[in-house]
Design a protein around this motif. Structure first.
Motif, PDB file in Angstrom:
ATOM      1  N   ASP A 164      41.669 -84.406  33.402  1.00  0.00           N
ATOM      2  CA  ASP A 164      40.352 -84.067  32.853  1.00  0.00           C
ATOM      3  C   ASP A 164      39.547 -83.242  33.857  1.00  0.00           C
ATOM      4  O   ASP A 164      38.768 -82.366  33.467  1.00  0.00           O
ATOM      5  CB  ASP A 164      39.558 -85.343  32.531  1.00  0.00           C
ATOM      6  CG  ASP A 164      40.198 -86.106  31.380  1.00  0.00           C
ATOM      7  OD1 ASP A 164      41.065 -85.504  30.708  1.00  0.00           O
ATOM      8  OD2 ASP A 164      39.852 -87.280  31.181  1.00  0.00           O
ATOM      9  N   ASP A 165      39.720 -83.558  35.147  1.00  0.00           N
ATOM     10  CA  ASP A 165      38.905 -82.918  36.170  1.00  0.00           C
ATOM     11  C   ASP A 165      39.665 -81.822  36.912  1.00  0.00           C
ATOM     12  O   ASP A 165      39.080 -80.845  37.347  1.00  0.00           O
ATOM     13  CB  ASP A 165      38.446 -83.956  37.211  1.00  0.00           C
ATOM     14  CG  ASP A 165      37.859 -85.189  36.544  1.00  0.00           C
ATOM     15  OD1 ASP A 165      37.064 -85.005  35.602  1.00  0.00           O
ATOM     16  OD2 ASP A 165      38.207 -86.312  36.952  1.00  0.00           O
ATOM     17  N   PRO A 195      35.867 -77.476  41.249  1.00  0.00           N
ATOM     18  CA  PRO A 195      36.398 -78.842  41.379  1.00  0.00           C
ATOM     19  C   PRO A 195      37.764 -79.007  40.726  1.00  0.00           C
ATOM     20  O   PRO A 195      38.393 -80.048  40.867  1.00  0.00           O
ATOM     21  CB  PRO A 195      35.341 -79.695  40.684  1.00  0.00           C
ATOM     22  CG  PRO A 195      34.671 -78.778  39.723  1.00  0.00           C
ATOM     23  CD  PRO A 195      34.841 -77.371  40.211  1.00  0.00           C
ATOM     24  N   ALA A 196      38.236 -77.984  40.043  1.00  0.00           N
ATOM     25  CA  ALA A 196      39.501 -78.107  39.309  1.00  0.00           C
ATOM     26  C   ALA A 196      40.708 -77.804  40.189  1.00  0.00           C
ATOM     27  O   ALA A 196      41.846 -77.975  39.760  1.00  0.00           O
ATOM     28  CB  ALA A 196      39.486 -77.176  38.088  1.00  0.00           C
ATOM     29  N   ARG A 226      41.909 -88.890  42.297  1.00  0.00           N
ATOM     30  CA  ARG A 226      41.148 -87.664  42.017  1.00  0.00           C
ATOM     31  C   ARG A 226      41.883 -86.738  41.043  1.00  0.00           C
ATOM     32  O   ARG A 226      41.243 -86.004  40.277  1.00  0.00           O
ATOM     33  CB  ARG A 226      40.920 -86.875  43.316  1.00  0.00           C
ATOM     34  CG  ARG A 226      39.836 -87.394  44.210  1.00  0.00           C
ATOM     35  CD  ARG A 226      39.739 -86.545  45.465  1.00  0.00           C
ATOM     36  NE  ARG A 226      38.988 -85.318  45.268  1.00  0.00           N
ATOM     37  CZ  ARG A 226      38.896 -84.349  46.184  1.00  0.00           C
ATOM     38  NH1 ARG A 226      39.539 -84.442  47.328  1.00  0.00           N
ATOM     39  NH2 ARG A 226      38.173 -83.261  45.944  1.00  0.00           N
ATOM     40  N   LYS A 273      43.099 -86.284  38.233  1.00  0.00           N
ATOM     41  CA  LYS A 273      43.169 -86.594  36.790  1.00  0.00           C
ATOM     42  C   LYS A 273      43.046 -85.279  36.013  1.00  0.00           C
ATOM     43  O   LYS A 273      42.191 -84.450  36.324  1.00  0.00           O
ATOM     44  CB  LYS A 273      42.017 -87.521  36.394  1.00  0.00           C
ATOM     45  CG  LYS A 273      42.029 -88.867  37.106  1.00  0.00           C
ATOM     46  CD  LYS A 273      42.845 -89.885  36.331  1.00  0.00           C
ATOM     47  CE  LYS A 273      42.783 -91.259  36.964  1.00  0.00           C
ATOM     48  NZ  LYS A 273      43.935 -91.553  37.835  1.00  0.00           N
TER      49      LYS A 273
END
Lengths: 199, 199
Positions: B135-136, B80-81, B131, B133
């Motif tokens: 953090d992710d 997901p990164a 999406r 961000k």
């Protein structure tokens, strides 16, 4: 794993079998449709379903129409004494677009082909011979393609119709209207020269 | 009077609007279908109807699938990164066929185009920025077409994402695998030369 869902893959597989489409163009068409569900996908699905229910083959001439006999066969203004024999319904449409033929049609459903195992029994030939009775019909025009299979079929048909007492003709060969001589093959040029007409 | 019944003409008209098909190929496809009602026409009508009902747009990435989130977004084995931004779902499929990308996607739904009046609000750009961000997400790959509109869109996106603290990359330009230099344009050759790599 394919990112394409089975439902969409099935649409793509069916589209890819259509003439002129391959896997790549089928994917393109499928995406186009799915992106336009209400303006393209559903209308097409419904139109296909309606056509499947409504369209039938004319038992007289082999044309496709919603009625049997078809609009052409049922049109009393059309001369029943002249039958134009074509390979496919698309050829009938093409001749109708030309707008000069006012007789009836007979759709063979293909050509004889030894290679593909298409014999006289696979085409609408028996029904043509049945129709081509001298009491009703004066002329049968063999408007088949100028291909090897088309000409072989025309040859076979003219043999079969020889005893029927009707005139059998074929389309003229020559230079296509708008055609440039330099781009034409030798066979067409030879035929056009041989069939030359005086002004 | 046209020899084509309204039901069939409607199928032809709808087919003629599909990408890559014109009036002539639409007639050919329509005839092919009507001649094969049970093996081609009805299966296609049903497959289209099913796809219309089943396929939806993934609210996360814009992919088309029967589920939302789509199979790609729901696959926990995918990283997901890393988000790969593509113009259309067809581009996502193309990258999946290559089989080397194991991250997530984001489908823009087109490119910015002043000429066609497509602005940022018409594309899935707000949801991308949402999406992306730090953090992710670590990397956003802008896998848009190497066209003027594609590159303008990439430029706009890299501007918008500049402050988000994620790495922004684009696909390499160069000689296509299997490509012959003689047939390549100067821009591609210049890019390939500039980005040359040592063995």
């Amino acid at each position: 794993m394919s990112p394409i869902s089975p439902e969409l893959q099935r649409v793509i597989d069916l589209l890819a079998k259509l003439p002129g489409l391959g896997p790549r163009s089928a994917r393109r068409v499928a995406l186009y449709l799915v992106k336009r569900k209400d303006t393209a996908l559903r209308p097409l699905a419904r139109a296909l379903e309606e056509a499947a229910g409504a369209i039938r083959t004319c038992t007289t001439c082999g044309n496709l129409d919603t009625r049997d006999p078809c609009t052409v066969c049922a049109d009393n203004r059309r001369d029943p004494a002249t039958i134009c024999v074509v390979e496919e319904v698309g050829d009938l449409w093409a001749l109708e677009r030309a707008g000069v033929f006012k007789g009836r049609y007979h759709v063979l459903g293909g050509t004889l082909s030894a290679l593909e195992g298409v014999g006289p029994g696979d085409l609408n030939i028996a029904s043509l011979i049945e129709r081509a009775k001298p009491d009703d019909v004066q002329e049968v025009i063999l408007a088949v393609d100028a291909t090897v299979d088309g000409q072989a079929t025309a040859h076979y048909l003219s043999d079969q119709l020889a005893g029927a007492g009707v005139t059998i003709t074929h389309l003229a060969h020559g230079v296509p209207v708008g055609g440039e001589l330099d781009y034409l093959d030798e066979g067409t040029l030879a035929a056009a020269l041989k069939a030359r007409r005086s002004y």
